[in-house]
Design an enzyme around this catalytic site. Structure first.
Site, PDB file in Angstrom:
ATOM      1  N   GLU A   1       0.834  -1.193   0.000  1.00 14.74           N
ATOM      2  CA  GLU A   1       0.000   0.000   0.000  1.00 14.74           C
ATOM      3  C   GLU A   1       0.871   1.246   0.000  1.00 14.74           C
ATOM      4  OE1 GLU A   1      -4.099  -1.513   1.988  1.00 14.74           O
ATOM      5  OE2 GLU A   1      -2.675  -0.675   3.390  1.00 14.74           O
TER       6      GLU A   1
ATOM      7  N   CYS B   1       6.689  -6.593   7.062  1.00 20.59           N
ATOM      8  CA  CYS B   1       7.833  -6.107   7.845  1.00 20.59           C
ATOM      9  C   CYS B   1       8.274  -7.211   8.798  1.00 20.59           C
ATOM     10  CB  CYS B   1       7.439  -4.857   8.629  1.00 20.59           C
ATOM     11  SG  CYS B   1       8.811  -4.198   9.615  1.00 20.59           S
TER      12      CYS B   1
ATOM     13  N   CYS C   1       1.503  -2.249  15.380  1.00 18.73           N
ATOM     14  CA  CYS C   1       1.523  -1.921  13.949  1.00 18.73           C
ATOM     15  C   CYS C   1       0.906  -3.029  13.094  1.00 18.73           C
ATOM     16  CB  CYS C   1       2.971  -1.669  13.525  1.00 18.73           C
ATOM     17  SG  CYS C   1       3.185  -1.444  11.761  1.00 18.73           S
TER      18      CYS C   1
ATOM     19  N   GLY D   1       6.976  -1.581   6.124  1.00 13.47           N
ATOM     20  CA  GLY D   1       8.349  -2.091   6.133  1.00 13.47           C
ATOM     21  C   GLY D   1       9.351  -1.191   6.823  1.00 13.47           C
ATOM     22  N   GLU D   2      10.551  -1.729   6.996  1.00 15.42           N
ATOM     23  CA  GLU D   2      11.639  -1.012   7.652  1.00 15.42           C
ATOM     24  C   GLU D   2      12.663  -0.608   6.581  1.00 15.42           C
ATOM     25  OE1 GLU D   2      12.629   0.406  10.521  1.00 15.42           O
ATOM     26  OE2 GLU D   2      14.475   0.754   9.427  1.00 15.42           O
TER      27      GLU D   2
ATOM     28  N   SER E   1      11.801   7.084   8.220  1.00 17.13           N
ATOM     29  CA  SER E   1      11.529   6.662   9.594  1.00 17.13           C
ATOM     30  C   SER E   1      12.063   5.250   9.801  1.00 17.13           C
ATOM     31  CB  SER E   1      10.020   6.695   9.851  1.00 17.13           C
ATOM     32  OG  SER E   1       9.744   6.249  11.160  1.00 17.13           O
TER      33      SER E   1
ATOM     34  N   SER F   1      11.196   5.661  15.395  1.00 21.01           N
ATOM     35  CA  SER F   1      10.079   5.148  16.188  1.00 21.01           C
ATOM     36  C   SER F   1      10.616   4.820  17.566  1.00 21.01           C
ATOM     37  CB  SER F   1       9.516   3.873  15.545  1.00 21.01           C
ATOM     38  OG  SER F   1       8.885   4.180  14.341  1.00 21.01           O
TER      39      SER F   1
ATOM     40  N   ASN G   1      -3.155   5.021  16.443  1.00 21.65           N
ATOM     41  CA  ASN G   1      -4.212   4.676  15.491  1.00 21.65           C
ATOM     42  C   ASN G   1      -4.643   3.241  15.749  1.00 21.65           C
ATOM     43  OD1 ASN G   1      -4.083   7.147  14.020  1.00 21.65           O
ATOM     44  ND2 ASN G   1      -2.161   6.434  13.141  1.00 21.65           N
TER      45      ASN G   1
ATOM     46  N   CYS H   1      -0.664   6.136   9.962  1.00 29.99           N
ATOM     47  CA  CYS H   1       0.551   5.447  10.399  1.00 29.99           C
ATOM     48  C   CYS H   1       0.224   4.114  11.036  1.00 29.99           C
ATOM     49  CB  CYS H   1       1.277   6.260  11.466  1.00 29.99           C
ATOM     50  SG  CYS H   1       2.124   7.659  10.826  1.00 29.99           S
TER      51      CYS H   1
HETATM   52  N1  SAH Z   1       9.405   0.800   9.961  1.00 28.20           N
HETATM   53  C1  SAH Z   1       9.571   2.188  10.087  1.00 28.20           C
HETATM   54  C2  SAH Z   1       8.726   3.003   9.127  1.00 28.20           C
HETATM   55  C3  SAH Z   1       7.281   2.593   8.940  1.00 28.20           C
HETATM   56  S1  SAH Z   1       6.146   2.804  10.263  1.00 28.20           S
HETATM   57  C4  SAH Z   1       9.346   2.618  11.510  1.00 28.20           C
HETATM   58  O1  SAH Z   1       8.824   1.839  12.298  1.00 28.20           O
HETATM   59  O2  SAH Z   1       9.711   3.746  11.850  1.00 28.20           O
HETATM   60  C5  SAH Z   1       5.686   4.491  10.175  1.00 28.20           C
HETATM   61  C6  SAH Z   1       5.327   5.099  11.541  1.00 28.20           C
HETATM   62  O3  SAH Z   1       4.049   4.637  12.025  1.00 28.20           O
HETATM   63  C7  SAH Z   1       6.313   4.718  12.627  1.00 28.20           C
HETATM   64  O4  SAH Z   1       6.653   5.824  13.402  1.00 28.20           O
HETATM   65  C8  SAH Z   1       5.509   3.746  13.454  1.00 28.20           C
HETATM   66  O5  SAH Z   1       6.049   3.643  14.717  1.00 28.20           O
HETATM   67  C9  SAH Z   1       4.142   4.346  13.397  1.00 28.20           C
HETATM   68  N2  SAH Z   1       3.051   3.464  13.782  1.00 28.20           N
HETATM   69  C10 SAH Z   1       2.977   2.131  13.646  1.00 28.20           C
HETATM   70  N3  SAH Z   1       1.796   1.672  14.113  1.00 28.20           N
HETATM   71  C11 SAH Z   1       1.109   2.747  14.561  1.00 28.20           C
HETATM   72  C12 SAH Z   1      -0.186   2.929  15.125  1.00 28.20           C
HETATM   73  N4  SAH Z   1      -0.997   1.892  15.337  1.00 28.20           N
HETATM   74  N5  SAH Z   1      -0.554   4.175  15.466  1.00 28.20           N
HETATM   75  C13 SAH Z   1       0.255   5.243  15.231  1.00 28.20           C
HETATM   76  N6  SAH Z   1       1.468   5.138  14.672  1.00 28.20           N
HETATM   77  C14 SAH Z   1       1.897   3.905  14.346  1.00 28.20           C
HETATM   78 FE1  SF4 Z   2       7.781  -2.614  10.949  1.00 29.58          FE
HETATM   79 FE2  SF4 Z   2       7.773   0.013  11.484  1.00 29.58          FE
HETATM   80 FE3  SF4 Z   2       5.535  -1.438  11.736  1.00 29.58          FE
HETATM   81 FE4  SF4 Z   2       7.518  -1.794  13.462  1.00 29.58          FE
HETATM   82  S1  SF4 Z   2       6.308   0.079  13.173  1.00 29.58           S
HETATM   83  S2  SF4 Z   2       6.370  -3.430  12.451  1.00 29.58           S
HETATM   84  S3  SF4 Z   2       9.279  -1.515  12.148  1.00 29.58           S
HETATM   85  S4  SF4 Z   2       6.636  -1.041   9.861  1.00 29.58           S
END
Ligand code: SAH
Ligand code: SF4
Length: 327
Positions: free
Chosen positions: A83, A103, A110, A148-149, A180, A203, A280, A320
């Site tokens: 997506e 990921c 997440c 993804g990371e 990120s 994060s 979220n 996010c």
């Molecule tokens: N893997 C990377 C980038 C993708 S996630 C990372 O983790 O940074 C993008 C952002 O969404 C990150 O800051 C992550 O921590 C945040 N995120 C993940 N799940 C979330 C949720 N349920 N509510 C709010 N932010 C969330």
């Molecule tokens: Fe992967 Fe980022 Fe989601 Fe963690 S927050 S599972 S590192 S996408």
């Protein structure tokens, strides 16, 4: 698009050298969905390209829209789905790109983490997400905050960044790009050494080692200490800010003790900047905290540099951490 191979192919077919420039320009303009639409090429050449190459590595599966965000589910060449999101802040249109199918890091809050990991995206698959939106929008910013990371897909990330930057590519400046990461410490050092103007977001989600390990399994591999060391190196070398994401989850990371540790952590380096994020909701995920106002008040009193980042796109699950596709 392997433009050097394409150049060879064109030469073999007796096309003049300037054609490759023309096709490259057309491609990155985002205006075209197929070679047959490129009417500045001869009909013969268009047909030749159409039968031997495909212009995009992705196909649209489904498009969802709300007032401020659009989400596209895309199908890749091997049938995998990802997506990508377009966030519309008025004049600023920001594309949120995915870097992997799923990921491997499995953070508890997440949705992408719950999917598991299939594979890294190719450079084309990263770039084509941006071109997909560019077809109908003026794209001004890019954030690597989709599925993804990004730092676990390092080589393709770096190659994609080059193309995003390139005057003959997407020509989007580094200051308009953000990456990120969940905190892959050795890659943060590598990223620091690149010394670019690309924004770095981390994060964080907890400044307490045990809580962070619970929420983000990667914290067992790279501790808060490792993370802090890598980031101090980054700020020392680049003099750039680091943006920390901290989502507030009820009874997980929202206690006064968590707040104290967070304040200490952010204040430990004057280039650290905090973004508080309301959680979220996702299926089988954590519960949003009631302590957002309390955190805001205390952080302000403690003179911490922070802002609250309200998510957009929740109604279409494009905010996010809400990106997921079933396998
Ligand atoms: N893997 C990377 C980038 C993708 S996630 C990372 O983790 O940074 C993008 C952002 O969404 C990150 O800051 C992550 O921590 C945040 N995120 C993940 N799940 C979330 C949720 N349920 N509510 C709010 N932010 C969330
Ligand atoms: Fe992967 Fe980022 Fe989601 Fe963690 S927050 S599972 S590192 S996408």
């Amino acid at each position: 698009m392997d433009f050097s191979k394409l150049a060879e192919f064109l030469a073999q077919n007796n096309e003049p050298a300037f054609r490759i420039k023309q096709i490259t320009k057309n491609y990155y303009s985002g205006r075209y969905l197929s070679f047959s639409e490129m009417t500045d090429l001869s009909l013969g050449l268009r047909q030749l390209l159409e039968t031997n190459y495909s212009l995009s590595s992705i196909k649209l599966d489904k498009l969802l829209e709300d007032k401020f965000a659009k989400k596209a589910r895309l199908i890749l060449g091997d049938g995998s789905k990802i997506e990508t999101v377009l966030m519309d802040y008025g004049d600023w249109k920001t594309v949120c790109v995915s870097s992997q199918v799923g990921c491997p890091l499995g953070c508890t809050f997440c949705a992408t983490g719950k999917m598991g990991f299939t594979r890294n995206l190719t450079v084309d698959e990263i770039i084509d997400q941006i071109l997909f939106w560019k077809h109908t929008n003026t794209v001004s910013r890019i954030v690597f905050m989709g599925m993804g990371e990004p730092f676990l897909n390092w080589d393709n990330l770096i190659a994609a960044l080059k193309t995003i930057n390139d005057k003959n590519g997407l020509y989007i400046g580094n200051r308009k790009i953000s990456i990120s990461t969940a905190g892959v410490a050795p890659r943060i050092i590598d990223f620091a050494n690149l010394n670019t103007e690309i924004n770095l977001a981390i994060s964080l989600h907890s400044a307490d080692q045990a809580t962070r390990e619970e929420m983000m399994p990667i914290a067992r591999q790279y501790s808060l200490n490792d993370l802090k060391k890598a980031l101090d190196y980054y700020t020392k070398l680049t003099h750039r800010q680091v943006f920390f994401e901290y989502l507030l989850a009820k009874d997980v990371n929202d206690s006064p003790k968590h707040l104290d540790l967070l304040i200490k952590f952010i204040r430990s380096n004057n280039l650290f900047y905090l973004n508080l994020i309301p959680l979220n909701p996702i299926k089988d995920g954590l519960t949003p905290s009631d302590n957002l106002t309390y955190f805001q008040k205390e952080l302000t009193a403690a003179h911490v540099n922070f802002s609250v980042r309200h998510s957009i796109g929740q109604s279409i699950n494009s905010a996010c951490g809400q990106l997921i596709v079933e396998k």
